[in-house]
Design a protein around this motif. Structure first.
Motif, mmCIF file in Angstrom:
data_model
loop_
_atom_site.group_PDB
_atom_site.id
_atom_site.type_symbol
_atom_site.label_atom_id
_atom_site.label_comp_id
_atom_site.label_asym_id
_atom_site.label_seq_id
_atom_site.Cartn_x
_atom_site.Cartn_y
_atom_site.Cartn_z
ATOM 1 N N ARG A 225 0.850 -1.103 -0.034
ATOM 2 C CA ARG A 225 0.147 0.117 -0.094
ATOM 3 C C ARG A 225 0.910 1.338 0.018
ATOM 4 N NH1 ARG A 225 -4.628 -1.939 4.407
ATOM 5 N NH2 ARG A 225 -5.909 -3.131 2.706
ATOM 6 N N LEU A 226 1.791 1.281 0.669
ATOM 7 C CA LEU A 226 2.850 2.347 0.917
ATOM 8 C C LEU A 226 3.536 2.704 -0.318
ATOM 9 C CD1 LEU A 226 3.963 1.916 4.532
ATOM 10 C CD2 LEU A 226 2.598 3.904 3.674
ATOM 11 N N HIS A 227 3.689 1.576 -1.180
ATOM 12 C CA HIS A 227 4.439 1.880 -2.683
ATOM 13 C C HIS A 227 3.600 2.919 -3.307
ATOM 14 C CE1 HIS A 227 6.710 1.063 -5.948
ATOM 15 N NE2 HIS A 227 5.606 0.989 -6.785
ATOM 16 N N ASP A 228 2.170 2.915 -3.244
ATOM 17 C CA ASP A 228 1.460 3.923 -3.634
ATOM 18 C C ASP A 228 1.268 5.278 -3.012
ATOM 19 O OD1 ASP A 228 0.568 2.039 -5.604
ATOM 20 O OD2 ASP A 228 -1.491 1.639 -4.353
ATOM 21 N N ALA A 229 1.521 5.056 -1.632
ATOM 22 C CA ALA A 229 1.562 6.412 -0.974
ATOM 23 C C ALA A 229 2.905 7.260 -1.240
ATOM 24 C CB ALA A 229 1.485 6.118 0.548
ATOM 25 N N LEU A 230 3.977 6.561 -1.569
ATOM 26 C CA LEU A 230 5.286 6.941 -1.909
ATOM 27 C C LEU A 230 5.073 7.876 -3.267
ATOM 28 C CD1 LEU A 230 8.235 7.110 -0.790
ATOM 29 C CD2 LEU A 230 8.590 5.274 -2.300
ATOM 30 N N ASP A 231 4.394 7.114 -4.141
ATOM 31 C CA ASP A 231 3.872 7.977 -5.344
ATOM 32 C C ASP A 231 3.427 9.248 -5.093
ATOM 33 O OD1 ASP A 231 5.311 5.938 -6.744
ATOM 34 O OD2 ASP A 231 3.613 4.939 -7.533
ATOM 35 N N LEU B 196 5.158 5.691 13.328
ATOM 36 C CA LEU B 196 5.424 6.290 11.976
ATOM 37 C C LEU B 196 4.227 6.712 11.201
ATOM 38 C CD1 LEU B 196 8.330 3.908 11.048
ATOM 39 C CD2 LEU B 196 8.726 6.511 11.497
ATOM 40 N N LEU B 197 3.330 5.957 11.606
ATOM 41 C CA LEU B 197 1.952 6.183 10.635
ATOM 42 C C LEU B 197 1.348 7.379 11.226
ATOM 43 C CD1 LEU B 197 0.512 2.451 10.069
ATOM 44 C CD2 LEU B 197 1.262 4.107 8.401
ATOM 45 N N SER B 198 1.520 7.647 12.558
ATOM 46 C CA SER B 198 0.769 8.738 13.263
ATOM 47 C C SER B 198 1.570 10.105 12.948
ATOM 48 C CB SER B 198 0.828 8.610 14.647
ATOM 49 O OG SER B 198 -0.102 7.476 15.197
ATOM 50 N N SER B 199 2.961 9.677 12.826
ATOM 51 C CA SER B 199 3.908 11.086 12.368
ATOM 52 C C SER B 199 3.268 11.481 10.851
ATOM 53 C CB SER B 199 5.226 10.402 12.245
ATOM 54 O OG SER B 199 5.707 10.222 13.761
ATOM 55 N N ILE B 200 3.084 10.352 10.123
ATOM 56 C CA ILE B 200 2.558 10.712 8.913
ATOM 57 C C ILE B 200 1.230 11.609 8.777
ATOM 58 C CG2 ILE B 200 1.647 10.045 6.458
ATOM 59 C CD1 ILE B 200 3.786 7.665 6.665
ATOM 60 N N GLU B 201 0.271 11.071 9.606
ATOM 61 C CA GLU B 201 -0.969 11.854 9.710
ATOM 62 C C GLU B 201 -0.774 13.160 10.317
ATOM 63 O OE1 GLU B 201 -3.151 9.196 12.459
ATOM 64 O OE2 GLU B 201 -4.805 9.152 10.810
ATOM 65 N N THR B 202 0.049 13.372 11.420
ATOM 66 C CA THR B 202 0.406 14.822 11.978
ATOM 67 C C THR B 202 0.977 15.722 10.845
ATOM 68 O OG1 THR B 202 0.961 13.745 13.968
ATOM 69 C CG2 THR B 202 1.625 15.863 13.647
ATOM 70 N N VAL C 71 -2.891 5.551 4.907
ATOM 71 C CA VAL C 71 -2.383 5.490 6.338
ATOM 72 C C VAL C 71 -3.725 5.066 7.149
ATOM 73 C CG1 VAL C 71 -1.927 6.916 8.379
ATOM 74 C CG2 VAL C 71 -0.811 7.239 6.066
ATOM 75 N N ASN C 72 -4.819 5.298 6.801
ATOM 76 C CA ASN C 72 -6.046 5.132 7.708
ATOM 77 C C ASN C 72 -6.038 3.547 7.441
ATOM 78 O OD1 ASN C 72 -6.538 7.536 9.055
ATOM 79 N ND2 ASN C 72 -7.948 7.984 7.504
ATOM 80 N N ARG C 73 -5.986 3.072 6.392
ATOM 81 C CA ARG C 73 -6.372 1.657 6.009
ATOM 82 C C ARG C 73 -5.301 0.756 6.912
ATOM 83 N NH1 ARG C 73 -6.677 0.965 0.048
ATOM 84 N NH2 ARG C 73 -6.172 3.125 0.010
ATOM 85 N N CYS C 74 -4.041 1.225 6.845
ATOM 86 C CA CYS C 74 -2.994 0.615 7.414
ATOM 87 C C CYS C 74 -3.114 0.680 8.961
ATOM 88 C CB CYS C 74 -1.681 1.212 7.197
ATOM 89 S SG CYS C 74 -1.026 1.060 5.564
ATOM 90 N N LYS C 75 -3.525 1.533 9.456
ATOM 91 C CA LYS C 75 -3.823 1.702 10.849
ATOM 92 C C LYS C 75 -4.960 0.750 11.486
ATOM 93 C CE LYS C 75 -2.929 5.418 13.371
ATOM 94 N NZ LYS C 75 -3.061 6.755 14.061
ATOM 95 N N ALA C 76 -5.975 0.931 10.339
ATOM 96 C CA ALA C 76 -7.219 -0.045 10.915
ATOM 97 C C ALA C 76 -6.836 -1.589 10.887
ATOM 98 C CB ALA C 76 -8.306 0.171 9.818
ATOM 99 N N ASP C 77 -5.826 -1.820 9.732
ATOM 100 C CA ASP C 77 -5.374 -3.488 9.714
ATOM 101 C C ASP C 77 -4.460 -3.695 10.847
ATOM 102 O OD1 ASP C 77 -6.486 -3.339 7.338
ATOM 103 O OD2 ASP C 77 -4.702 -3.500 6.210
#
Lengths: 208, 243
Positions: A18-24, A139-145, A190-196
């Motif tokens: 999933r993060l591969h897409d986020a990186l793009d 790290l995911l929370s840091s991205i959210e912030t 990020v939300n989907r990753c956190k939910a998983d």
């Protein structure tokens, strides 16, 4: 693979994918910020007030790229650790079987002690995986912030764009649109990753 | 898992383990061997990962685990040595003797604590307790790097896959009627053994040895005159037929 090891392994792999897409998307934000810098230069004196905002936007996009790469590294470590956990838990199962089959055998003491040692090692590995999952959540929370900061910066940017003449306004508004789309995509990933992560953690805790 | 003593002379013993009633269906039955001498023990072809638990439990009936300091793998197959990763967690200060060509392959089963002692193609003799163990080259029978083990004092030859037979569950540990037994061996040897030249070289080596028991990794063990009968039968058998 054990249920817990299996879950964390699949989770780590799916997060990395999933993060591969986020990186793009993060790279796209950086590109938009650079485009905005070029447009500011072209717009001349009337857009000077936007320059620090765009610089900040560029800095945010670079932070997001770095954070996404850190999440990717952590996910890789978790997938490796899950495989180690799998090997250790198989070993525990085999030794427990041996103890069952060898009940009453003359020399079982050392094997029983070995089972305890392997169980302890398995617990340590699971604790290690748990810590890495916490790092991942951090790290995911840091991205959210960072994305929240990006929202605020976009709002300021929009206000400044409103002061421009219509010719430059169109250019900057399309940049804001692209920026918004990219940040929304990342937020959704990020939300989907956190939910998983939350689901996997709950399942792992209840199964222990 | 059943265990039978093949040889006993003071503290020198050979024990065969096999015919495990709890063996998962669909995997080939195997014989595992243990030599005891002067308080130390060696496991020969300790078996696959699926048999580790019954094997460990059976071994614990006979020796403390701390006395197992040596392992031998005749070749690289999973039914021979895929349990290595688990023995690696069990044994301390142990050495594995196995063909040099398989070192990088066998270590995939897990070999961190156990020291891999690579056997050269020409074989080697080691001192074990009061006896000598000879690693006899058996290359291409069936694996391209393959050894048998000969114990000079016990007069036992552990022959790996040579002499193997595909028998029904619960078959006796020893060959009872050689002529009948050949029907369970023919296909195995013709299909798994690729080289008549390699076969002849091994037979010539073994004819020089004084063997009371020939102990294969599958099937039944040959005693006394059946050992020579086997060598004659194998000599006459055309192998490598699937081409």
């Amino acid at each position: 693979m054990t249920e817990q090891g299996d879950r964390f392994f699949v989770l780590a792999v799916s997060i990395a994918a999933r993060l591969h897409d986020a990186l793009d998307d993060a790279r796209s934000i950086s590109l938009q910020a650079m485009n905005a810098q070029a447009s500011i230069a072209r717009a001349g004196e009337q857009s000077r007030a936007m320059e620090p905002i765009v610089d900040y936007m560029n800095g945010l996009s670079l932070s997001i790229i770095q954070l996404v790469q850190d999440v990717d590294d952590e996910a890789l470590l978790i997938s490796r650790e899950s495989l180690t956990e799998f090997r250790e838990s198989v070993a525990v199962e085999r030794f427990v079987d041996a103890v069952r089959l060898g009940q009453g055998a003359k020399h079982m003491d050392a094997i029983e002690a070995k089972v305890e040692l392997l169980r302890h090692n398995l617990t340590v590995i699971r604790q290690g995986t748990g810590k890495k999952i916490s790092v991942l959540i951090g790290l995911l929370s840091s991205i959210e912030t960072t994305l929240l900061s990006a929202n605020i910066v976009t709002s300021s940017f929009r206000i400044e764009v409103g002061k421009l003449d219509s010719e430059h306004k169109v250019t900057f508004e399309s940049l804001i649109g692209a920026f918004n789309t990219a940040t929304q995509n990342i937020r959704s990933v990020v939300n989907r990753c956190k939910a998983d992560l939350a689901t996997t953690r709950v399942l792992a805790t209840t199964k222990r | 898992m059943k265990a039978t003593k093949l040889f006993e002379h003071y503290d020198h013993e050979w024990i065969v383990f096999g015919r495990d009633p709890e063996k998962p269906t669909g995997i080939i039955d195997t014989n595992q061997y243990m030599i005891k001498a002067r308080g130390a023990a060696m496991l020969l072809d300790p078996g696959g990962v699926e048999l580790f638990a019954p094997m460990l439990a059976a071994v614990a009936q006979h020796v403390p685990i701390s006395s197992i300091k040596h392992l031998f793998a005749s070749h690289q197959d999973p039914d021979i040595i895929s349990s290595l990763g688990l023995w690696d967690k069990t044994l301390e200060g142990a050495t594995l003797y196995a063909p040099w060509i398989w070192e990088g392959f066998i270590k995939h089963f897990g070999c961190e604590a156990i020291v891999y002692d690579p056997l050269p193609d020409e074989g080697r003799t080691i001192r074990f307790g009061d006896t000598e163990l000879e690693f006899v080259p058996a290359h291409y029978l069936h694996s391209s790097g393959n050894f048998s083990v000969y114990d000079k004092s016990a007069k036992i030859l552990m022959s790996g896959d040579i002499g193997a037979a595909l028998l029904p569950d619960g078959a006796p540990f020893f060959v009872e009627d050689f002529d009948t037994h050949t029907s369970a061996m023919t296909m195995f040897h013709q299909r798994w053994m690729p080289s008549n030249k390699a076969k002849a070289a091994w037979i010539a080596r073994v004819r020089e040895l004084d063997v009371d028991y020939m102990a294969p990794q599958h099937g039944a063990i040959f005693k006394g005159e059946d050992v020579v009968r086997f060598l004659d039968w194998f000599d006459a058998l055309e192998v490598g037929i699937a081409v």
